[in-house]
Design an enzyme around this catalytic site. Structure first.
Site, PDB file in Angstrom:
ATOM      1  N   ASP A   1       0.870  -1.170   0.000  1.00  0.00           N
ATOM      2  CA  ASP A   1       0.000   0.000   0.000  1.00  0.00           C
ATOM      3  C   ASP A   1       0.918   1.234   0.000  1.00  0.00           C
ATOM      4  O   ASP A   1       1.943   1.262   0.696  1.00  0.00           O
ATOM      5  CB  ASP A   1      -0.885   0.005   1.251  1.00  0.00           C
TER       6      ASP A   1
ATOM      7  N   ASP B   1       1.077   9.528  -6.448  1.00  0.00           N
ATOM      8  CA  ASP B   1       0.116   9.803  -7.529  1.00  0.00           C
ATOM      9  C   ASP B   1      -1.135   8.930  -7.350  1.00  0.00           C
ATOM     10  O   ASP B   1      -1.379   8.004  -8.121  1.00  0.00           O
ATOM     11  CB  ASP B   1       0.831   9.498  -8.866  1.00  0.00           C
TER      12      ASP B   1
HETATM   13  N1  SAM Z   1       2.014   7.223 -11.544  1.00  0.00           N
HETATM   14  C1  SAM Z   1       1.512   6.586 -12.745  1.00  0.00           C
HETATM   15  C2  SAM Z   1       1.993   7.364 -13.948  1.00  0.00           C
HETATM   16  O1  SAM Z   1       2.138   8.599 -13.845  1.00  0.00           O
HETATM   17  O2  SAM Z   1       2.245   6.779 -14.979  1.00  0.00           O
HETATM   18  C3  SAM Z   1       0.000   6.485 -12.749  1.00  0.00           C
HETATM   19  C4  SAM Z   1      -0.563   5.916 -11.502  1.00  0.00           C
HETATM   20  S1  SAM Z   1      -2.302   5.819 -11.441  1.00  0.00           S
HETATM   21  C5  SAM Z   1      -2.815   7.477 -11.313  1.00  0.00           C
HETATM   22  C6  SAM Z   1      -2.555   5.222  -9.820  1.00  0.00           C
HETATM   23  C7  SAM Z   1      -2.069   3.793  -9.592  1.00  0.00           C
HETATM   24  O3  SAM Z   1      -2.114   3.522  -8.194  1.00  0.00           O
HETATM   25  C8  SAM Z   1      -2.939   2.718 -10.252  1.00  0.00           C
HETATM   26  O4  SAM Z   1      -2.115   1.908 -11.071  1.00  0.00           O
HETATM   27  C9  SAM Z   1      -3.505   1.905  -9.083  1.00  0.00           C
HETATM   28  O5  SAM Z   1      -3.585   0.513  -9.368  1.00  0.00           O
HETATM   29  C10 SAM Z   1      -2.487   2.173  -7.993  1.00  0.00           C
HETATM   30  N2  SAM Z   1      -3.002   2.105  -6.617  1.00  0.00           N
HETATM   31  C11 SAM Z   1      -4.263   2.326  -6.175  1.00  0.00           C
HETATM   32  N3  SAM Z   1      -4.315   2.273  -4.844  1.00  0.00           N
HETATM   33  C12 SAM Z   1      -3.049   2.029  -4.406  1.00  0.00           C
HETATM   34  C13 SAM Z   1      -2.459   1.905  -3.132  1.00  0.00           C
HETATM   35  N4  SAM Z   1      -3.188   2.023  -2.015  1.00  0.00           N
HETATM   36  N5  SAM Z   1      -1.132   1.687  -3.055  1.00  0.00           N
HETATM   37  C14 SAM Z   1      -0.374   1.586  -4.186  1.00  0.00           C
HETATM   38  N6  SAM Z   1      -0.876   1.683  -5.435  1.00  0.00           N
HETATM   39  C15 SAM Z   1      -2.193   1.921  -5.538  1.00  0.00           C
END
Ligand code: SAM
Length: 296
Positions: free
Chosen positions: A154, A175
């Site tokens: 997480d 992000d």
């Molecule tokens: N940073 C990436 C980019 O700029 O190419 C895009 C990321 S996207 C906005 C958000 C990502 O966070 C998704 O792939 C989702 O699966 C992941 N995600 C969602 N909740 C999360 C969590 N609690 N911890 C880590 N990753 C998470």
């Protein structure tokens, strides 16, 4: 609804949004931060807390369904920015060009790929992604690079457990998909906590702008943290309103590297003009810290 791990709601798929105006702002800033970190020889670490897939197919069904990239990278790619601006955008555009070496724009790099492409071999990338399928794709995308490691924690657990980095220099990119209630509140708490663990780190946190009042309240809470160096870069492409539409986005930068802000001030007017959806488009770069930061 999918849940992976304690309480995480995971419906968000970045493939629908890759290369949109919000990615352009985030990735231009990311590339610039890395270029500025490279001005010192000491190695640094990038921790990408919500890494996503790493690469996106703009010809695929998800990108095709929304077409969002066409009003993002589609308006920037091969747009011939004037003079000094071309140099500022080059690190970002260069990564995209190398990924699309055949000439036409088909693949769009995500944040871990952009970071890794620009880092030196002795800098380290930690790319964290909670979604198991996305994480597997990310592992493939990074191709077992020796200085890149993929984790599946997480995001805020990752921030707590990975700070401070052993290099004592680094960027933490946060992000979130904004699926959880009060994500802005979690950012405030997360930054306060991270600042105690690694006060000199550079932090970049992305946030959506639909309407302005919640963002003004968020900025006020950030200012209340009492951090020395923190700025908010907001890019609004359409009239902010109470609807659920993404009308803009912003990035909080804590401890911006020296020289970064003048470059962003050079790039923002042009980026805003290119990405505008209406005459209400505007940008704002403001200090929310104790220190007044040079923008020129
Ligand atoms: N940073 C990436 C980019 O700029 O190419 C895009 C990321 S996207 C906005 C958000 C990502 O966070 C998704 O792939 C989702 O699966 C992941 N995600 C969602 N909740 C999360 C969590 N609690 N911890 C880590 N990753 C998470």
């Amino acid at each position: 609804m999918h849940r992976f791990g304690p309480g995480a709601v995971m419906n968000y798929r970045h493939a629908y949004h890759a290369g949109n105006f919000a990615d352009v702002l985030k990735h231009v800033v990311l590339a610039q931060v890395i270029e500025h970190l490279k001005r010192k020889p000491a190695p640094f670490r990038v921790i990408d807390t919500h890494a996503g897939l790493g690469v996106y197919d703009l010809g695929g069904p998800e990108a095709g369904k929304t077409g969002e990239w066409q009003d993002g990278i589609g308006r920037i790619w091969q747009s011939d920015p004037p003079g000094r601006l071309a140099d500022i955008l080059e690190p970002y555009i260069g990564v995209i060009s190398r990924l699309n070496a055949q000439g036409s724009l088909r693949l769009y790099p995500g944040s871990p790929l952009i970071a890794h492409a620009l880092m030196r071999s002795n800098d380290v990338l930690i790319a964290n992604e909670l979604h198991p399928a996305d994480r597997a794709t990310l592992e493939e995308t990074l191709g077992g690079a020796g200085n890149a490691k993929v984790l599946g924690l997480d995001a805020w657990v990752a921030v707590k457990s990975l700070l401070p980095p052993k290099e004592r220099r680094g960027l933490i990119l946060v992000d979130p998909p904004f699926e959880e209630p009060d994500e802005l509140g979690r950012i405030i708490a997360g930054l306060a906590n991270a600042g105690r663990r690694f006060a000199t780190g550079v932090y970049m946190v992305w946030y959506p702008i639909k309407d302005l009042p919640p963002i003004m309240a968020f900025h006020a809470r950030l200012a209340g943290l009492g951090l020395e160096k923190v700025v908010a870069v907001d890019l609004v492409v359409d009239r902010p309103s109470a609807t659920d539409r993404l009308n803009g986005c912003g990035i909080v930068i804590v401890n911006p590297p020296f020289g970064l802000l003048p470059h962003l001030m050079d790039a923002l007017p042009w980026l805003t003009a290119r990405l505008a959806r209406s005459a209400d488009a505007h940008f704002r770069l403001q200090s929310l810290g104790a220190e007044t930061l040079p923008t020129a």
